[in-house]
Design an enzyme around this catalytic site. Structure first.
Site, mmCIF file in Angstrom:
data_model
loop_
_atom_site.group_PDB
_atom_site.id
_atom_site.type_symbol
_atom_site.label_atom_id
_atom_site.label_comp_id
_atom_site.label_asym_id
_atom_site.label_seq_id
_atom_site.Cartn_x
_atom_site.Cartn_y
_atom_site.Cartn_z
ATOM 1 N N LYS A 6 0.827 -1.218 0.000
ATOM 2 C CA LYS A 6 0.000 0.000 0.000
ATOM 3 C C LYS A 6 0.858 1.263 0.000
ATOM 4 O O LYS A 6 0.667 2.165 -0.813
ATOM 5 C CB LYS A 6 -0.925 0.022 1.235
ATOM 6 C CG LYS A 6 -1.801 -1.214 1.374
ATOM 7 C CD LYS A 6 -2.692 -1.149 2.612
ATOM 8 C CE LYS A 6 -1.947 -1.149 3.935
ATOM 9 N NZ LYS A 6 -1.232 -2.409 4.225
ATOM 10 N N ARG A 66 -9.748 0.550 8.825
ATOM 11 C CA ARG A 66 -9.325 -0.800 9.205
ATOM 12 C C ARG A 66 -10.395 -1.548 9.986
ATOM 13 O O ARG A 66 -10.181 -2.714 10.337
ATOM 14 C CB ARG A 66 -8.085 -0.696 10.103
ATOM 15 C CG ARG A 66 -6.755 -0.940 9.408
ATOM 16 C CD ARG A 66 -5.689 -0.629 10.427
ATOM 17 N NE ARG A 66 -4.445 -1.303 10.269
ATOM 18 C CZ ARG A 66 -3.374 -0.764 9.672
ATOM 19 N NH1 ARG A 66 -3.430 0.403 9.103
ATOM 20 N NH2 ARG A 66 -2.239 -1.426 9.649
ATOM 21 N N ARG A 109 11.790 -4.648 5.201
ATOM 22 C CA ARG A 109 11.401 -3.267 4.863
ATOM 23 C C ARG A 109 12.238 -2.232 5.617
ATOM 24 O O ARG A 109 12.501 -2.373 6.788
ATOM 25 C CB ARG A 109 9.921 -3.077 5.229
ATOM 26 C CG ARG A 109 9.476 -1.637 5.246
ATOM 27 C CD ARG A 109 7.986 -1.490 5.179
ATOM 28 N NE ARG A 109 7.267 -1.974 6.340
ATOM 29 C CZ ARG A 109 5.922 -2.031 6.402
ATOM 30 N NH1 ARG A 109 5.188 -1.650 5.370
ATOM 31 N NH2 ARG A 109 5.342 -2.469 7.486
ATOM 32 N N ARG A 151 11.080 -0.095 11.309
ATOM 33 C CA ARG A 151 10.041 0.057 12.313
ATOM 34 C C ARG A 151 10.163 -1.005 13.397
ATOM 35 O O ARG A 151 10.402 -2.166 13.076
ATOM 36 C CB ARG A 151 8.665 -0.050 11.641
ATOM 37 C CG ARG A 151 8.288 1.203 10.897
ATOM 38 C CD ARG A 151 7.103 1.016 9.986
ATOM 39 N NE ARG A 151 6.004 0.230 10.575
ATOM 40 C CZ ARG A 151 4.875 -0.040 9.931
ATOM 41 N NH1 ARG A 151 4.699 0.408 8.701
ATOM 42 N NH2 ARG A 151 3.945 -0.744 10.503
ATOM 43 N N ARG A 198 -0.543 -8.540 13.655
ATOM 44 C CA ARG A 198 -1.094 -7.574 12.699
ATOM 45 C C ARG A 198 -1.932 -8.283 11.633
ATOM 46 O O ARG A 198 -2.986 -7.786 11.232
ATOM 47 C CB ARG A 198 0.051 -6.756 12.076
ATOM 48 C CG ARG A 198 0.607 -5.721 13.067
ATOM 49 C CD ARG A 198 2.025 -5.275 12.760
ATOM 50 N NE ARG A 198 2.179 -4.666 11.463
ATOM 51 C CZ ARG A 198 3.357 -4.434 10.885
ATOM 52 N NH1 ARG A 198 4.476 -4.769 11.521
ATOM 53 N NH2 ARG A 198 3.414 -3.872 9.718
HETATM 54 P P1 ADP Z 1 1.252 -1.609 7.765
HETATM 55 O O1 ADP Z 1 2.317 -0.945 6.952
HETATM 56 O O2 ADP Z 1 1.714 -2.857 8.364
HETATM 57 O O3 ADP Z 1 -0.041 -1.734 7.033
HETATM 58 P P2 ADP Z 1 0.626 0.757 9.336
HETATM 59 O O4 ADP Z 1 1.788 1.636 9.221
HETATM 60 O O5 ADP Z 1 -0.568 1.082 8.507
HETATM 61 O O6 ADP Z 1 1.055 -0.743 9.075
HETATM 62 O O7 ADP Z 1 0.163 0.662 10.838
HETATM 63 C C1 ADP Z 1 1.075 0.394 11.882
HETATM 64 C C2 ADP Z 1 0.294 0.261 13.192
HETATM 65 O O8 ADP Z 1 -0.383 1.523 13.470
HETATM 66 C C3 ADP Z 1 -0.822 -0.771 13.189
HETATM 67 O O9 ADP Z 1 -0.345 -2.059 13.521
HETATM 68 C C4 ADP Z 1 -1.778 -0.203 14.246
HETATM 69 O O10 ADP Z 1 -1.288 -0.443 15.549
HETATM 70 C C5 ADP Z 1 -1.680 1.285 13.997
HETATM 71 N N1 ADP Z 1 -2.674 1.764 13.023
HETATM 72 C C6 ADP Z 1 -2.406 2.334 11.807
HETATM 73 N N2 ADP Z 1 -3.535 2.666 11.162
HETATM 74 C C7 ADP Z 1 -4.555 2.302 11.981
HETATM 75 C C8 ADP Z 1 -5.976 2.351 11.883
HETATM 76 N N3 ADP Z 1 -6.578 2.848 10.787
HETATM 77 N N4 ADP Z 1 -6.705 1.889 12.920
HETATM 78 C C9 ADP Z 1 -6.110 1.390 14.021
HETATM 79 N N5 ADP Z 1 -4.789 1.295 14.179
HETATM 80 C C10 ADP Z 1 -4.006 1.738 13.174
HETATM 81 P P1 ADP Z 2 2.264 -1.799 3.274
HETATM 82 O O1 ADP Z 2 2.248 -0.290 3.214
HETATM 83 O O2 ADP Z 2 1.055 -2.409 2.612
HETATM 84 O O3 ADP Z 2 2.462 -2.325 4.667
HETATM 85 P P2 ADP Z 2 4.813 -1.571 1.826
HETATM 86 O O4 ADP Z 2 4.426 -0.790 0.626
HETATM 87 O O5 ADP Z 2 5.554 -0.872 2.892
HETATM 88 O O6 ADP Z 2 3.504 -2.324 2.427
HETATM 89 O O7 ADP Z 2 5.639 -2.845 1.327
HETATM 90 C C1 ADP Z 2 6.244 -3.733 2.259
HETATM 91 C C2 ADP Z 2 7.648 -4.092 1.761
HETATM 92 O O8 ADP Z 2 7.546 -4.892 0.596
HETATM 93 C C3 ADP Z 2 8.478 -2.870 1.380
HETATM 94 O O9 ADP Z 2 9.805 -3.079 1.815
HETATM 95 C C4 ADP Z 2 8.390 -2.813 -0.149
HETATM 96 O O10 ADP Z 2 9.611 -2.328 -0.713
HETATM 97 C C5 ADP Z 2 8.157 -4.272 -0.532
HETATM 98 N N1 ADP Z 2 7.225 -4.398 -1.647
HETATM 99 C C6 ADP Z 2 6.128 -3.635 -1.928
HETATM 100 N N2 ADP Z 2 5.503 -4.049 -3.054
HETATM 101 C C7 ADP Z 2 6.211 -5.137 -3.494
HETATM 102 C C8 ADP Z 2 6.080 -6.017 -4.635
HETATM 103 N N3 ADP Z 2 5.061 -5.891 -5.518
HETATM 104 N N4 ADP Z 2 6.996 -6.996 -4.762
HETATM 105 C C9 ADP Z 2 8.007 -7.144 -3.857
HETATM 106 N N5 ADP Z 2 8.191 -6.345 -2.781
HETATM 107 C C10 ADP Z 2 7.313 -5.346 -2.594
#
Ligand code: ADP
Ligand code: ADP
Ligand code: ZN
Length: 215
Positions: free
Chosen positions: A13, A88, A127, A161, A172
């Site tokens: 995302k 979420r 990541r 992170r 998660r």
């Molecule tokens: P990811 O990249 O794994 O999708 P995020 O950066 O979106 O993770 O979120 C990291 C953490 O922040 C989550 O595990 C949760 O604890 C909190 N968080 C983020 N967005 C939300 C949301 N919309 N509702 C509740 N908690 C959230």
């Molecule tokens: P999210 O925001 O959904 O938690 P990220 O965009 O941070 O996910 O992606 C998680 C990790 O996977 C990052 O280190 C990113 O560089 C890698 N990644 C994202 N998209 C792809 C893909 N299509 N193929 C391989 N690795 C990816």
């Protein structure tokens, strides 16, 4: 244009949102980024959210919805919004409807990135991001072109992170399955969901998203 990128942690995302920002001047609204900024600044919200995030559980609906509202108010009415990691829960999805309606915005697309869960631990544990500009990278899948130097800003410091570890990822993912995946039918019923293959190459995923935005 207002779109939601939906998918489990590590689905891509943030990566795709950053590309849309660069290409279309849209704004990425990541509640995860907002919460991490609050934790860093040690605000009241940050102090409340820190331990919850470290465990991989969800922060309260009221907090994240308030953050989204503030962020939308800070942007121009014509700037497109990419919701990344929000909503979420069903309560957040309801809140978002109200937040958007109150600002004369409507949801155009919900784009679901479908991924194999087995791949997510590797994606997440590899990541890292540029400490200066936030550009995302991966140890194996997207390294800086010049080792140790950010492609985008030339920064040389990177960070990881604390919640990007194999154990927290499982919590998660469980939260995603239990609370987030069930909101898809709400949007399906409106006919605005597009599913794309999040296991494809990053550029292919970007192409698939572009095709949806142009449809
Ligand atoms: P990811 O990249 O794994 O999708 P995020 O950066 O979106 O993770 O979120 C990291 C953490 O922040 C989550 O595990 C949760 O604890 C909190 N968080 C983020 N967005 C939300 C949301 N919309 N509702 C509740 N908690 C959230
Ligand atoms: P999210 O925001 O959904 O938690 P990220 O965009 O941070 O996910 O992606 C998680 C990790 O996977 C990052 O280190 C990113 O560089 C890698 N990644 C994202 N998209 C792809 C893909 N299509 N193929 C391989 N690795 C990816
Ligand atoms: Zn950078």
């Amino acid at each position: 244009m207002n779109i939601i990128l939906l998918g489990p942690p590590g689905a891509g995302k943030g990566t795709q949102a950053q590309r849309l920002v660069e290409k279309h001047g849209m704004r990425q609204l990541s509640t995860g980024d907002m919460l991490r900024a609050a934790v860093k600044a040690e605000t009241a919200i940050g102090l409340e959210a820190k331990a919850v995030m470290e465990r991989g559980e969800l922060v309260s609906d009221a907090i994240v919805s308030a953050l989204i509202g503030e962020e939308l108010d800070a942007m121009g009415p014509d700037t497109g919004a990419i919701f990344d990691g929000y909503p979420r829960t069903a309560a957040q999805a309801e809140a978002l409807d109200e937040i958007l309606a109150a600002r004369g915005r409507k949801l155009d697309h919900v784009i679901e990135l479908e991924v194999d869960e087995d791949a997510l631990v590797e994606r997440i544990t590899g990541r890292f991001t540029c400490a200066a500009c936030g550009k995302g990278y991966h140890d194996k899948f997207e390294q800086p072109k010049i080792p140790g130097t950010c492609d985008k800003c030339g920064g040389t410091e990177f960070k990881r992170r604390p919640d990007d570890n194999a154990e927290t990822v499982r919590t998660r993912l469980a939260e995603y399955r239990a609370k987030t995946a069930p909101i898809l039918p709400i949007y399906d019923a409106r006919g605005i969901v597009s599913k794309i293959d999040g296991m494809a190459d990053m550029d292919e995923v970007t192409g698939a998203i572009e095709a949806i935005l142009n449809s």
